[in-house]
Motif scaffolding. Sequence first.
Motif, PDB file in Angstrom:
ATOM      1  N   GLN A  18       0.057  -2.596  -0.226  1.00 56.74           N
ATOM      2  CA  GLN A  18       0.670  -2.724   1.097  1.00 56.74           C
ATOM      3  C   GLN A  18      -0.334  -2.395   2.205  1.00 56.74           C
ATOM      4  OE1 GLN A  18       3.963   0.044   0.228  1.00 56.74           O
ATOM      5  NE2 GLN A  18       5.322  -1.623   0.853  1.00 56.74           N
ATOM      6  N   ILE A  19      -1.177  -1.405   1.961  1.00 56.91           N
ATOM      7  CA  ILE A  19      -2.153  -0.961   2.961  1.00 56.91           C
ATOM      8  C   ILE A  19      -3.318  -1.932   3.101  1.00 56.91           C
ATOM      9  CG2 ILE A  19      -3.936   0.812   3.358  1.00 56.91           C
ATOM     10  CD1 ILE A  19      -1.912   2.894   2.446  1.00 56.91           C
ATOM     11  N   ILE A  22      -3.966  -4.187   6.217  1.00 59.22           N
ATOM     12  CA  ILE A  22      -4.340  -3.463   7.437  1.00 59.22           C
ATOM     13  C   ILE A  22      -5.807  -3.053   7.359  1.00 59.22           C
ATOM     14  CG2 ILE A  22      -3.892  -1.412   8.865  1.00 59.22           C
ATOM     15  CD1 ILE A  22      -0.982  -1.507   7.806  1.00 59.22           C
ATOM     16  N   TYR A  23      -6.221  -2.552   6.211  1.00 57.00           N
ATOM     17  CA  TYR A  23      -7.599  -2.096   5.996  1.00 57.00           C
ATOM     18  C   TYR A  23      -8.592  -3.256   6.148  1.00 57.00           C
ATOM     19  CZ  TYR A  23     -11.475   0.097   3.365  1.00 57.00           C
ATOM     20  OH  TYR A  23     -12.687   0.607   2.957  1.00 57.00           O
ATOM     21  N   THR A  24      -8.320  -4.363   5.480  1.00 54.65           N
ATOM     22  CA  THR A  24      -9.279  -5.481   5.525  1.00 54.65           C
ATOM     23  C   THR A  24      -9.292  -6.159   6.893  1.00 54.65           C
ATOM     24  OG1 THR A  24      -7.652  -6.971   4.531  1.00 54.65           O
ATOM     25  CG2 THR A  24      -9.223  -5.911   3.046  1.00 54.65           C
ATOM     26  N   GLU A  25      -8.165  -6.162   7.586  1.00 61.20           N
ATOM     27  CA  GLU A  25      -8.107  -6.737   8.933  1.00 61.20           C
ATOM     28  C   GLU A  25      -8.942  -5.909   9.913  1.00 61.20           C
ATOM     29  OE1 GLU A  25      -4.278  -8.004  11.335  1.00 61.20           O
ATOM     30  OE2 GLU A  25      -4.511  -5.808  11.383  1.00 61.20           O
ATOM     31  N   ALA A  26      -8.868  -4.584   9.787  1.00 58.22           N
ATOM     32  CA  ALA A  26      -9.538  -3.697  10.738  1.00 58.22           C
ATOM     33  C   ALA A  26     -11.008  -3.462  10.408  1.00 58.22           C
ATOM     34  CB  ALA A  26      -8.808  -2.356  10.788  1.00 58.22           C
ATOM     35  N   LEU A  41     -10.083   9.291  -4.339  1.00 63.61           N
ATOM     36  CA  LEU A  41      -8.808   9.978  -4.548  1.00 63.61           C
ATOM     37  C   LEU A  41      -8.735  10.561  -5.955  1.00 63.61           C
ATOM     38  CD1 LEU A  41      -8.036   8.375  -1.886  1.00 63.61           C
ATOM     39  CD2 LEU A  41      -5.712   8.603  -2.738  1.00 63.61           C
ATOM     40  N   ASP A  42      -9.194   9.799  -6.943  1.00 60.75           N
ATOM     41  CA  ASP A  42      -9.173  10.291  -8.327  1.00 60.75           C
ATOM     42  C   ASP A  42      -9.980  11.580  -8.473  1.00 60.75           C
ATOM     43  OD1 ASP A  42      -7.600   8.124  -9.073  1.00 60.75           O
ATOM     44  OD2 ASP A  42      -9.243   7.019 -10.027  1.00 60.75           O
ATOM     45  N   ARG A  43     -11.075  11.712  -7.715  1.00 59.29           N
ATOM     46  CA  ARG A  43     -11.927  12.899  -7.788  1.00 59.29           C
ATOM     47  C   ARG A  43     -11.476  14.010  -6.839  1.00 59.29           C
ATOM     48  NH1 ARG A  43     -16.148   9.328  -6.882  1.00 59.29           N
ATOM     49  NH2 ARG A  43     -17.015  10.763  -5.360  1.00 59.29           N
ATOM     50  N   GLY A  44     -10.431  13.755  -6.062  1.00 60.26           N
ATOM     51  CA  GLY A  44      -9.887  14.784  -5.184  1.00 60.26           C
ATOM     52  C   GLY A  44     -10.702  15.059  -3.936  1.00 60.26           C
ATOM     53  N   ILE A  45     -11.485  14.080  -3.466  1.00 57.70           N
ATOM     54  CA  ILE A  45     -12.285  14.308  -2.259  1.00 57.70           C
ATOM     55  C   ILE A  45     -11.733  13.562  -1.046  1.00 57.70           C
ATOM     56  CG2 ILE A  45     -14.384  14.795  -3.569  1.00 57.70           C
ATOM     57  CD1 ILE A  45     -15.374  11.982  -2.699  1.00 57.70           C
ATOM     58  N   ALA A  46     -10.621  12.852  -1.218  1.00 55.89           N
ATOM     59  CA  ALA A  46     -10.066  12.086  -0.101  1.00 55.89           C
ATOM     60  C   ALA A  46      -8.548  12.044  -0.190  1.00 55.89           C
ATOM     61  CB  ALA A  46     -10.632  10.663  -0.102  1.00 55.89           C
ATOM     62  N   PHE A  47      -7.961  11.648   0.926  1.00 56.88           N
ATOM     63  CA  PHE A  47      -6.523  11.450   1.034  1.00 56.88           C
ATOM     64  C   PHE A  47      -6.276  10.061   1.608  1.00 56.88           C
ATOM     65  CE2 PHE A  47      -7.478  15.909   1.735  1.00 56.88           C
ATOM     66  CZ  PHE A  47      -6.643  16.538   0.816  1.00 56.88           C
ATOM     67  N   LEU A  48      -5.207   9.450   1.178  1.00 55.24           N
ATOM     68  CA  LEU A  48      -4.774   8.165   1.707  1.00 55.24           C
ATOM     69  C   LEU A  48      -3.495   8.422   2.493  1.00 55.24           C
ATOM     70  CD1 LEU A  48      -5.232   5.076   1.738  1.00 55.24           C
ATOM     71  CD2 LEU A  48      -3.859   4.956  -0.357  1.00 55.24           C
ATOM     72  N   HIS A  49      -3.456   7.953   3.731  1.00 48.12           N
ATOM     73  CA  HIS A  49      -2.309   8.186   4.608  1.00 48.12           C
ATOM     74  C   HIS A  49      -1.708   6.848   5.006  1.00 48.12           C
ATOM     75  CE1 HIS A  49      -3.935  12.284   5.285  1.00 48.12           C
ATOM     76  NE2 HIS A  49      -5.101  11.664   5.332  1.00 48.12           N
ATOM     77  N   ALA A  50      -0.388   6.826   5.104  1.00 51.16           N
ATOM     78  CA  ALA A  50       0.340   5.648   5.559  1.00 51.16           C
ATOM     79  C   ALA A  50       1.241   6.051   6.715  1.00 51.16           C
ATOM     80  CB  ALA A  50       1.168   5.057   4.421  1.00 51.16           C
ATOM     81  N   MET A  60      -2.709   3.076   8.676  1.00 50.42           N
ATOM     82  CA  MET A  60      -3.322   3.627   7.473  1.00 50.42           C
ATOM     83  C   MET A  60      -4.523   4.470   7.867  1.00 50.42           C
ATOM     84  SD  MET A  60      -6.568   2.132   7.037  1.00 50.42           S
ATOM     85  CE  MET A  60      -6.845   2.636   5.363  1.00 50.42           C
ATOM     86  N   ALA A  61      -4.870   5.397   6.984  1.00 50.83           N
ATOM     87  CA  ALA A  61      -6.086   6.182   7.169  1.00 50.83           C
ATOM     88  C   ALA A  61      -6.576   6.674   5.821  1.00 50.83           C
ATOM     89  CB  ALA A  61      -5.840   7.368   8.101  1.00 50.83           C
ATOM     90  N   VAL A  62      -7.887   6.889   5.753  1.00 54.88           N
ATOM     91  CA  VAL A  62      -8.529   7.560   4.632  1.00 54.88           C
ATOM     92  C   VAL A  62      -9.275   8.728   5.253  1.00 54.88           C
ATOM     93  CG1 VAL A  62     -10.222   7.403   2.768  1.00 54.88           C
ATOM     94  CG2 VAL A  62      -8.783   5.413   3.323  1.00 54.88           C
TER      95      VAL A  62
END
Length: 188
Positions: A18-19, A22-26, A41-50, A60-62
């Motif tokens: 779904q995200i 938005i990501y590829t457009e921006a 995200l798998d390594r726990g160094i980032a968050f994905l926000h909707a 969206m944000a990373v």
Amino acid sequence: MTLTLTTYSAWDQTLWDQIRPIYTEAFIHGAKPEKILKAMLDRGIAFLHAGWDGDELVAMAVTGLSGPVETQNLIIDYMAIRQDQRGQGKGRAFFNQLRDWAVEQHHIHAVIIEAEAEDTAENRERIVFWEKCGFISTDYVHHYIWIPETYRALVLPIMPGLEINDDGQSLFKQITTFHEKSFRKSKA
């Protein structure tokens, strides 16, 4: 207008599907590949926000954290509002929710972003947006060796007394460290 922020610390492929538009457009240039984002995200160094307006995904944000726990900062790696939803205050509302989440959950001292430094109308608009959100633009222009675009760091101090004692180079040390961790194969 009421946006609802949801934050994910684990990869959710259905959400990413779904995200992704938005990501590829921006982020036509300089976007990290999906497999890198997933690994972050798998390594726990980032968050994905909707960001949701009702049941409609509009933002969206990373993000990730940098620095020692007692003085950590939030790095916004990517943030975007769906093209047809821009100009309605949703970007600022979404950012405010990200900032509040980071303060409440991680007791951050500042928010750091990088914005394209080339003097174009689009880049000036981005910097004006961030400055309206309270960010301070720094003078230092960073040249990455692997991409042609130049970048400028912006910072939003959260804790009183936070000072940047250089032209922004220290902020890029944190940004660069975050990027380096993003591309590492193992957790470090």
